[in-house]
Design an enzyme around this catalytic site. Structure first.
Site, PDB file in Angstrom:
ATOM      1  N   ASN A   1      51.330  46.066  47.995  1.00 17.63           N
ATOM      2  CA  ASN A   1      50.133  45.676  47.258  1.00 17.63           C
ATOM      3  C   ASN A   1      50.429  44.757  46.078  1.00 17.63           C
ATOM      4  OD1 ASN A   1      47.257  46.130  46.132  1.00 17.63           O
ATOM      5  ND2 ASN A   1      48.568  46.967  44.515  1.00 17.63           N
TER       6      ASN A   1
ATOM      7  N   THR B   1      38.290  42.289  39.958  1.00 24.31           N
ATOM      8  CA  THR B   1      39.441  42.962  39.367  1.00 24.31           C
ATOM      9  C   THR B   1      39.987  42.121  38.220  1.00 24.31           C
ATOM     10  OG1 THR B   1      41.078  41.872  40.790  1.00 24.31           O
ATOM     11  CG2 THR B   1      40.078  43.895  41.644  1.00 24.31           C
TER      12      THR B   1
ATOM     13  N   TYR C   1      49.670  30.152  45.151  1.00 24.42           N
ATOM     14  CA  TYR C   1      49.130  31.403  45.694  1.00 24.42           C
ATOM     15  C   TYR C   1      48.803  31.257  47.174  1.00 24.42           C
ATOM     16  CZ  TYR C   1      46.147  35.543  46.105  1.00 24.42           C
ATOM     17  OH  TYR C   1      45.606  36.738  46.492  1.00 24.42           O
TER      18      TYR C   1
ATOM     19  N   SER D   1      45.373  37.526  51.378  1.00 22.79           N
ATOM     20  CA  SER D   1      44.132  36.962  50.857  1.00 22.79           C
ATOM     21  C   SER D   1      43.521  36.074  51.924  1.00 22.79           C
ATOM     22  CB  SER D   1      44.410  36.127  49.599  1.00 22.79           C
ATOM     23  OG  SER D   1      43.289  35.350  49.247  1.00 22.79           O
TER      24      SER D   1
ATOM     25  N   ASP E   1      60.093  47.509  40.471  1.00 20.43           N
ATOM     26  CA  ASP E   1      59.744  46.120  40.186  1.00 20.43           C
ATOM     27  C   ASP E   1      60.140  45.319  41.412  1.00 20.43           C
ATOM     28  OD1 ASP E   1      59.523  43.495  39.382  1.00 20.43           O
ATOM     29  OD2 ASP E   1      60.584  43.753  37.482  1.00 20.43           O
TER      30      ASP E   1
ATOM     31  N   LYS F   1      50.657  33.396  50.235  1.00 20.76           N
ATOM     32  CA  LYS F   1      49.952  34.296  51.141  1.00 20.76           C
ATOM     33  C   LYS F   1      50.059  33.828  52.592  1.00 20.76           C
ATOM     34  CE  LYS F   1      48.694  37.424  48.219  1.00 20.76           C
ATOM     35  NZ  LYS F   1      49.296  38.772  48.270  1.00 20.76           N
TER      36      LYS F   1
END
Length: 245
Positions: free
Chosen positions: A86, A198, A163, A140, A59, A167
Site C-alpha cells: 500500500n 485522502t 507518478y 492508480s 520503511d 504506477k
C-alpha cells in the site's frame, strides 16, 4: 486465523483496509515507517474492539528496514496469508516529463516500484507457507497506458509524470509476478482504490476511504477460483471493474 501485512498502514486507505480485514477475522500487522504512529493507529483499532493487530516498523525505501521487519515478523508467525503493498508517494508536484529533476523520478520509483519488489521478495517465503496466498499491489487509474493514450479519457490531461510512470511500472511487475506464480495458489493483482479523498491528494478526490479500502479487501480475500494478474479499477471501468493496462 489468517494473517495480513499492510505497508503504509497507519493512516488513510491502508488503515481502513486493516480495519476491514480485522472485522473479517484476520490478524493484521500494520506496517509503518514510524513505529510510534503505528502504535497510535493500533491503539485506535483496539479501542474499537479490534484487538488482533500490532505494528511492524518497515520503511519500504530501506533494505535494512525491510530485512529487520522480515525477521521480526518471522518471530511472530510462520505463515503470511496476505501482503498488501500500500505504501506509495506521488513525488514533488508538479512533475513533468521535461522539467522534473531526475532525483524526483528516482525517489518515486524507490517507493512505488522498487519498494514493492523488495518487500514482496522479502516476505514471499512466508506467503508460500499459506494455502491461499494473496498479493495486492495498490496502483492508480493513472497507471493505465491505454487510457493515457486516449484523448477522450476523463483523466487524459492529468499526467504527473513520475507518478504515472511508477504506477505503470508497478502494473508491469504485477503482470510478470502473477505469471511467474501462475502454477501456484497465489493470486496477484493490482487494485486502483479510486480517486479518494485522502491526505495524498489534499482530500480532492470524490471517493470515500471505506469504499476504497473495500476494493483492496475484495482482492485480498479472493477465493481459490478468484482471478490473478488483473488490474481492477471501478473508476476506470465501472461496468466490469477491470481496467485496461
Amino acid at each position: 486465523m489468517k494473517t495480513a501485512l499492510i505497508t503504509g498502514a497507519n493512516k488513510s486507505i491502508g488503515f481502513e483496509t486493516a480495519r476491514q480485514l480485522l472485522q473479517q477475522g484476520y490478524y493484521v500487522y500494520l506496517g509503518c515507517r514510524d513505529i510510534q504512529k503505528g502504535q497510535e493507529a493500533v491503539s485506535q483499532l483496539q479501542a474499537e474492539g479490534l484487538t488482533q493487530v500490532e505494528p511492524i516498523e518497515i520503511d519500504v525505501d530501506n533494505a535494512d528496514s525491510i530485512k529487520a521487519a522480515r525477521e521480526v515478523l518471522g518471530q511472530k508467525t510462520n505463515v503470511l496469508d496476505v501482503l498488501i503493498n500500500n505504501a506509495g508517494i506521488h513525488g514533488a508536484m508538479p512533475n513533468t516529463a521535461l522539467e522534473t529533476d531526475i532525483d524526483v523520478f528516482k525517489q518515486v520509483f524507490d517507493t512505488n516500484v522498487f519498494g514493492v519488489i523488495s518487500v514482496t521478495q522479502a516476505f514471499v517465503d512466508l506467503l508460500r507457507q499459506s494455502p491461499e496466498p494473496r498479493i495486492v499491489n495498490l496502483t492508480s487509474g493513472l497507471g493505465s497506458l491505454t487510457l493515457h493514450s486516449d484523448p477522450a479519457w476523463k483523466y487524459y490531461a492529468i499526467k504527473p509524470t513520475a507518478y504515472v510512470m511508477s504506477k505503470a511500472a508497478l502494473n508491469a511487475y504485477t503482470i510478470v509476478l502473477a505469471h511467474e506464480l501462475r502454477d501456484t495458489t497465489f493470486k496477484v493483482n493490482a487494485v486502483d482504490p479510486g480517486y479518494t479523498a485522502t491526505d495524498f491528494n489534499n482530500h480532492s478526490g470524490p471517493g470515500t476511504v471505506p469504499d476504497a479500502a473495500a476494493r483492496v479487501v475484495k482482492a485480498a480475500t479472493f477465493g481459490p477460483d478468484g482471478p490473478t494478474g488483473q488490474f481492477f479499477s471501478d473508476d476506470n471501468a465501472p461496468e466490469t471493474g477491470v481496467s485496461p493496462w
